[in-house]
Write an enzyme that holds these catalytic residues in place. Structure first.
Site, PDB file in Angstrom:
ATOM      1  N   GLY A   1       0.870  -1.079  -0.278  1.00 11.79           N
ATOM      2  CA  GLY A   1      -0.085  -0.077   0.094  1.00 11.79           C
ATOM      3  C   GLY A   1       0.717   1.311  -0.113  1.00 11.79           C
ATOM      4  CB  CYS A   2      -0.241   4.637  -0.034  1.00  9.81           C
ATOM      5  SG  CYS A   2      -1.710   4.526   1.009  1.00  9.81           S
TER       6      CYS A   2
END
Lengths: 349, 349, 349, 349
Positions: D152-153
């Site tokens: 994820g980010c």
């Protein structure tokens, strides 16, 4: 497969429309950017002038030179301020370069009207020689145009919303009201109090009320469609966002006209268009749905209580309202598929 | 110095209008908040339900009880959803409490019109017994009103912009167009896709086009001012900001009318008002200039090319469009100076 | 009731801090604005220079004149750029005017440190004569200070977060990291590319990384509290909003320290303060909760896995981080209740 | 020219990551979207579920069916919530479909760590069988991976910033602080109070302080790079914008380390990468410069006064932090050029 490429120059590349031209042209399978020109940033690496291009594009911003453009490019996109554009366009046309001009300098066909709103023209010998680059209304003329006056965001959005209604005689041509809401990128890259975030966020305001210079351009286009002079009230507003224009236009409906009829008229006029989507009645255009794309969403509603048609259109002011439209004209002019390189959906959300 | 205080209850305190009522009442030298009611957050400390009140206000949100309100308060501000308000207002009025109701339940005077737009009424025996709380148009009636229907943000802003023109017969009463741009707080505190930041930022869109329930209320008020039935087209829009409404209203000018005449008509109507400022022609209202204040900025322009008057008004939807207006009514009703506690300028920027 | 008023001048009134000073002083029951000075807008009506004051305040912006200020005011608030402030403050002090200076010119006590970060001082004879206007740490000195150096938003928020920890020896004094997130109004009213909405919205970026001039000021204050030299890393960031600063500060916890201990240390230090609210562990400060108020929200958490204390503080940079803090100093200096005119809650939402 | 296409399914298509997958895959010259699955909107036209696709994509959202995916697609992108993903991934892998999973379900390699942070696993027999899809660190493993756990980010941005420093031993592996600032789209499409525009605009706040579930994932990756256990403090923040993450990470520098050394270490690690650009010291990453692109900008600074390295990285959380990264993994897995379909610059401004 035909891999012919057209070499292009981008003149005035470091403003917002210029940056968007580069973004779109980089994604275009038949265009090759041969030259990037800019006055204030000449000599600066492109990736410094436009930081979104770091790691994407090398080279420097060059000083404009008409001869150099002719030597290296078949076509030029000019994204220069109004007034500054005309002499540069003239110099390019003198050398045979096909020009897509994003300024207002060649959009009007009537000289006195031009002078009334803008003053003296910067290349009078070329006045009236451009095709008006709203593809949906001028597709045929654009196929062999060597000078294209690409319309700006306000006329594009309002003309797409209203043209179907006037063409199909669904509204009265008089008494039109055009209320436009624009994001701040329409002001350009120069900082100003109006665009300073603390004074722009949480602020909605009209400006140049009934005096905006895009008024005659819009009237010119709608008069042609209506077959009679159209005079309207145009009020632009700034809203706190970066991109997008929503226009809400109001016209007196002809007796009995329904939203379905308006929608059908738009579907007819925009049939086959890669850039215009007609929404069903009850679904209202939203700038977020078109942001970053060359797409216009148009939609219609009828206020039966007040006998009024409400026509709405949302576009990205920098794409369908500027650079994307220029590339769309380029496609038509050079015989490519009209939507080539322009079919990407909006970046949502 | 007269230090008499009026004890007040805030019912529906944990929504945005409720929070704003508390903020304004805390600053009011003659109001004392005796009770804070809310259904979903009953029992929760006020400072948890409304985190801006941490360190400012102690106590808990209480369950509404009409008898308790009567015992502890002289007046109640009700900031409840439409429909939910009427029975609570009825119960409070039964017990003699003076009520300032921010819902739409008592704003309309015509029963069939109410039923057409809203359906059955929740306290039919009280229908038609309220004074309409737009102080600038109903000051005298409000002095002894025991039930005040405080108008919302859309009718307030549009009525302030248009009433001077209709009263002075400067525009035709037919053919009015009202294009409103509202911040997202107008939707209330309940999360929804439309207000979800990723889909609200960078999005401008119309909604309830020509169908918004505030239309008949606005027509009622303007018809009264005009002395004849007014029917108009009203289109509300959402813009990506928290607070503020800008209305741009369009009317056909009576022959020869100038912006100066419109401005003077507004100055006459709003003379002495602590809440309305008339801007000189050429200065356009901006929501940022009134944010957080109970002030309305109105301004006028004439489009001579199209024989149209453009009337603009900016307010903070939660203050002059809701809670501030309610306090202004409270001041008039209880004989205080009309601007008491309401003179703070906007929080700018 | 004692109605004595203190006459004040606001110098540098047309920037954001100046506007906020006027907003707060208008609401202050014991201050009377006697003079509003500004250089670039001298001669302009106040309500034109600051449009939120239309209908609220009459009069013109005046050219600064030290003698005129002395004749008409007991105290002056100076909201001028760093460097420009010192000579004006000197001239006012020469005439006996009590000065609350919002610039950095008098905040540092060590001359070499000042010169290292700022260069030559503009009123060297006054260097070191000011009290540092962070009331929570310098309340007693401020009671008879005639020159108050009001700290800015970054040091205020970081010092409020960290002082309780250093004072109670809950974190190590070395190795502190201060990561601040500021709204764009901290840049002031002058338009710039960084604050231009199209380039500010959707952009988060650090600036002056580990080089910001507020670093020595913060170190000075924390060193005094810790009783030993504190050297820290400070990185300010711009986030796309108008007002507010959130600081997240990181320190190495002393063995066994808990969030509850940190919270209690803050409650002790800020006991009785009208401006600081300590949140319970697990509730994180939010700039929205303090916007427009003179309130600081502080909160603490302990990362047991990594032996680190996380201290957070949210303030409105223009209020507790500038103008509100100046008024708080004014209250202390003139013997008023410290929170007088400053108790309004945040404007939420 | 080789025109081989890979047929892909997008599962969980109507959230933000799903929408972004579709946008990127439509522009990918070798991927063909064969199926679009979504649970809550099954049966709805794609262009209604995702309004940016009106006029761009026809067809309906389909109910997920593992067999149908296998029949029609070679690979599947799963953009489902944590926990919900594992069984669907399991069913797809059982049928031989290559899966790019954007959830956290397969990112951790250590079972007890997984259970400590997430509880029971939804497809335990597959636990530990995925390659970690941070291409810059796991390129080789990804070439033949049939299950890719796309990070994820938060971990992506922090790992890109810190990996070069740990690999080159320029900072101490202990005492790292990771302060991340994320736009609201990271919360997903479900409306919530935190993302409601009136409470999100003008609000910056930390959340899940030192407790976010992405912490162990980041520690896993950095430990592998450092060759020893890394334990860090991670604090995520929400800032009022739609897209983008900026991470500011702080580490203790090894003696004498300079910003130039850090920059060179990053240039070495990311040499040839189509997705990472290393900025020169003094130029700070900005989320606006990468918005909409699969690009990470990293930059370094050294605070010599405090012996600290500051590492920064900006990405678009929905692209390099989710969907673009998945497509980058897809390119590596299927032997395409790593940047295929991912070279578009940011949409700026």
């Amino acid at each position: 497969m035909d891999n012919e490429e057209v070499s292009v120059a981008v003149v005035g590349a470091t403003g917002y429309a210029g940056a968007e031209l580069i973004r779109l042209l980089l994604a275009h399978p038949r265009a090759r950017i041969a030259m990037v020109c800019g006055q204030s940033k000449a000599g600066v690496p492109i990736a410094e002038a436009l930081p979104s291009l770091r790691g994407v594009m090398s080279g420097e911003v060059e000083q404009f030179d008409a001869g150099a453009v002719r030597d290296r490019a078949d076509a030029a996109f000019c994204a220069l301020p109004h007034g500054a554009s005309a002499p540069i366009v003239g110099a390019l046309r003198d050398r045979g370069v096909v020009v897509f001009d994003l300024s207002a300098d060649f959009r009007l066909g009537d000289r006195p009207t031009y002078e009334q709103w803008y003053g003296d023209h910067g290349a009078p010998e070329r006045f009236g020689t451009a095709a008006y680059g709203l593809v949906e209304l001028h597709r045929d003329e654009l196929r062999d145009a060597d000078l294209v006056a690409v319309p700006g965001c306000y006329p594009t959005s309002a003309a797409l919303a209203l043209a179907p209604l006037l063409k199909a005689r669904l509204v009265e041509p008089s008494g039109l009201v055009v209320d436009s809401k624009s994001g701040a990128s329409g002001m350009g890259r120069s900082p100003s109090p109006t665009g300073h975030l603390p004074e722009a966020a949480e602020g909605v305001r009209a400006y140049k009320v009934a005096q905006h210079r895009h008024t005659p351009e819009l009237e010119q286009e709608l008069s042609a469609v209506a077959g009679q002079p159209v005079r309207l009230t145009f009020v632009p507003h700034l809203v706190p966002m970066t991109r997008g224009i929503l226009v809400t236009a109001y016209g007196t409906r002809r007796p009995g006209v329904t939203a379905a009829q308006c929608t059908e008229a738009a579907e007819r006029l925009f049939e086959g268009s890669p850039s215009v989507t007609v929404l069903p009645p009850g679904t209202n255009p939203d700038t977020l749905w078109v942001r970053g794309s060359n797409r216009a969403h148009v939609g219609y509603w009828v206020d039966e209580r007040a006998d009024r048609v409400i026509a709405m259109c949302a576009i990205d002011n920098l794409v369908k309202g500027a650079s994307g439209q220029a590339v769309q004209c380029f496609n038509v002019r050079f015989g490519f598929d009209e939507g080539l390189g322009l079919r990407a959906p909006a970046q949502w959300p």
